[in-house]
Design a protein around this motif. Structure first.
Motif, PDB file in Angstrom:
ATOM      1  N   TRP A 275      58.257  50.571  52.005  1.00  0.00           N
ATOM      2  CA  TRP A 275      58.572  50.878  50.607  1.00  0.00           C
ATOM      3  C   TRP A 275      57.284  51.068  49.831  1.00  0.00           C
ATOM      4  O   TRP A 275      56.378  50.224  49.913  1.00  0.00           O
TER       5      TRP A 275
ATOM      6  N   PHE B 167      60.859  44.117  53.705  1.00  0.00           N
ATOM      7  CA  PHE B 167      60.304  45.462  53.818  1.00  0.00           C
ATOM      8  C   PHE B 167      58.773  45.385  53.869  1.00  0.00           C
ATOM      9  O   PHE B 167      58.155  44.495  53.276  1.00  0.00           O
TER      10      PHE B 167
ATOM     11  N   GLY C  14      61.703  54.371  50.452  1.00  0.00           N
ATOM     12  CA  GLY C  14      61.841  54.401  49.009  1.00  0.00           C
ATOM     13  C   GLY C  14      60.566  54.048  48.281  1.00  0.00           C
ATOM     14  O   GLY C  14      59.510  53.810  48.888  1.00  0.00           O
TER      15      GLY C  14
ATOM     16  N   THR D 157      61.970  43.777  47.352  1.00  0.00           N
ATOM     17  CA  THR D 157      61.663  44.360  48.661  1.00  0.00           C
ATOM     18  C   THR D 157      61.000  43.334  49.584  1.00  0.00           C
ATOM     19  O   THR D 157      61.173  43.398  50.804  1.00  0.00           O
TER      20      THR D 157
END
Length: 426
Positions: free
Chosen positions: A132, A151, A179, A146
């Motif tokens: 991310w 992540f 993302g 996150t």
């Protein structure tokens, strides 16, 4: 001029004076807080009429539905149409929820993690790794989400116009990059507003992951400190024109506009994304607090009413921002030991001090009774490798306390940088 330009006698005099100022600061036994971007009591009072709205017997939205009952997962048309007009997007692309846009962001990532998005080949939990992109300095609560899901957070430097797009465009060639966090207008903590070229590139760029999403957290879209509104691009339409209609998860809320703990949050996106979201959200719950949504629609009235309220907020906030920036200029400007942003809106000022000194500034301030957001908080995992950045949040305290706190912070910055210069000279 900077500390290194001072003669030995000048440096010694500055060091002695700064240490004396710091001891005097500690002796005052202060208890001041510049940690979180909360509205002040004065700002909250601007919307106290909410507490008596929507009013006795006034329980129906514009469609005639009774807002006291279950249902209507997407929220009432009254507030959706008003907010869509304020943001410059279509009402059919906007859902009105409960008070926290952060909750919706958490849900979006949860749903993608468990089941995958509408464009995913598999649930994100089944990926070998999920990466991310995190522009830094950025919003600590974004990074906490996150991090919570495990992540891999990839830092991207911020420029005066937004994230470094050369870095972003290279990183999204990796299919594991799913993302990116953004706060595009008056960002947290820098106050930076993304330039048109950055916005265009974010909408147009090709990504290796078909389910790549940008969380467009437009929390401060209308939070100007002046009389001027900034351009608020319709990224949903822009992305669709470039063939990436599902790219943006667009967030907004009234949290720093009305009552922070009981506002209305909004999620805007493509129809496909909204249908995917509601397919899960409809199982999670029956519908939002529509009485509160109607109360907000009644309080604001229309977009002009919204902007009138925001000018009251600007009248409360602007003197505090002016005080912070004025003190930083007066106390630190001549020594070259710090740089800071001078935003035209939002809730934060980003302060960068001499490399390796931010944690020491935080410690000195804490010992003097001034609580700052911990150094490094605006970076993933709370780690700022250069130890330079501190986020300042002047909104909550009264103006006189902001002045007192910032004068103290300036003393702490000078002392920390004097100590660093002394250590380097040994």
């Amino acid at each position: 001029m900077s500390l290194k330009d001072l003669s030995q006698d000048q440096f010694t005099e500055l060091a002695e004076r700064t240490r004396q100022q710091y001891e005097e600061l500690k002796a005052r036994n202060l208890n001041l807080d510049l940690t979180r971007g909360k509205p002040s009591s004065e700002q909250l009072d601007f919307s106290n009429a909410l507490l008596s709205l929507p009013g006795e017997g006034d329980y129906k939205d514009k469609t005639g539905a009774d807002v006291r009952n279950y249902g209507n997962l997407e929220g009432i048309a009254d507030i959706r149409e008003l907010w869509a007009e304020a943001l410059g997007i279509a009402p059919e692309n906007l859902i009105a929820g409960d008070s926290s846009s952060l909750n919706i962001m958490f849900d979006l990532i949860s749903y993608a993690y468990i089941w995958g998005t509408n464009d995913s080949e598999r649930p994100w939990k089944d990926e070998e790794t999920v990466k991310w992109l995190c522009p830094v300095p950025g919003y600590d609560r974004h990074f906490a989400i996150t991090e919570h899901f495990g992540f891999e957070m990839v830092q991207v430097p911020m420029t005066p116009d937004g994230p470094d797009m050369d870095a972003v465009e290279e990183l999204v060639k990796d299919p594991q990059v799913k993302g990116m966090w953004t706060v595009p207008i008056f960002g947290n903590p820098t106050g930076i507003t993304f330039g048109p070229e950055v916005v265009e590139k974010l909408a147009a760029m090709e990504t290796a992951a078909p389910d790549f999403r940008i969380i467009w957290d437009n929390a401060y879209a209308i939070h100007t400190l002046t009389e001027d509104q900034v351009d608020n691009p319709n990224v949903l339409a822009l992305a669709e024109r470039h063939g990436h209609a599902n790219r943006f998860w667009y967030m907004s809320s009234t949290s720093k506009i009305t009552h922070a703990g009981s506002g209305v949050a909004f999620f805007a996106s493509s129809r496909q994304n909204l249908d995917w979201y509601t397919s899960h959200a409809s199982i999670r719950g029956i519908g939002p607090n529509k009485e509160n949504q109607l109360a907000h629609a009644r309080l604001l009235g229309d977009v002009q009413g919204l902007h009138t309220l925001m000018q009251k907020h600007a009248g409360s906030l602007a003197p505090k921002f002016d005080a912070v920036i004025g003190i930083l200029r007066d106390r630190l400007g001549e020594y070259g030991v710090a740089e800071w942003t001078e935003p035209k809106g939002g809730y934060f000022i980003s302060l960068d001090v001499t490399d390796g000194s931010a944690t020491r500034v935080w410690e000195l301030a804490k010992d003097a009774g001034i609580t700052l957001t911990k150094a490094g908080a605006s970076f993933p995992h709370g780690v700022d490798e250069t130890d330079t950045n501190i986020r300042l949040a002047p909104s909550l305290p009264p103006l006189d306390e902001v002045r007192t706190a910032m004068d103290g912070v300036a003393t702490c910055v000078l002392l920390a940088c004097v100590e660093a210069a002394e250590a380097n000279a040994k």
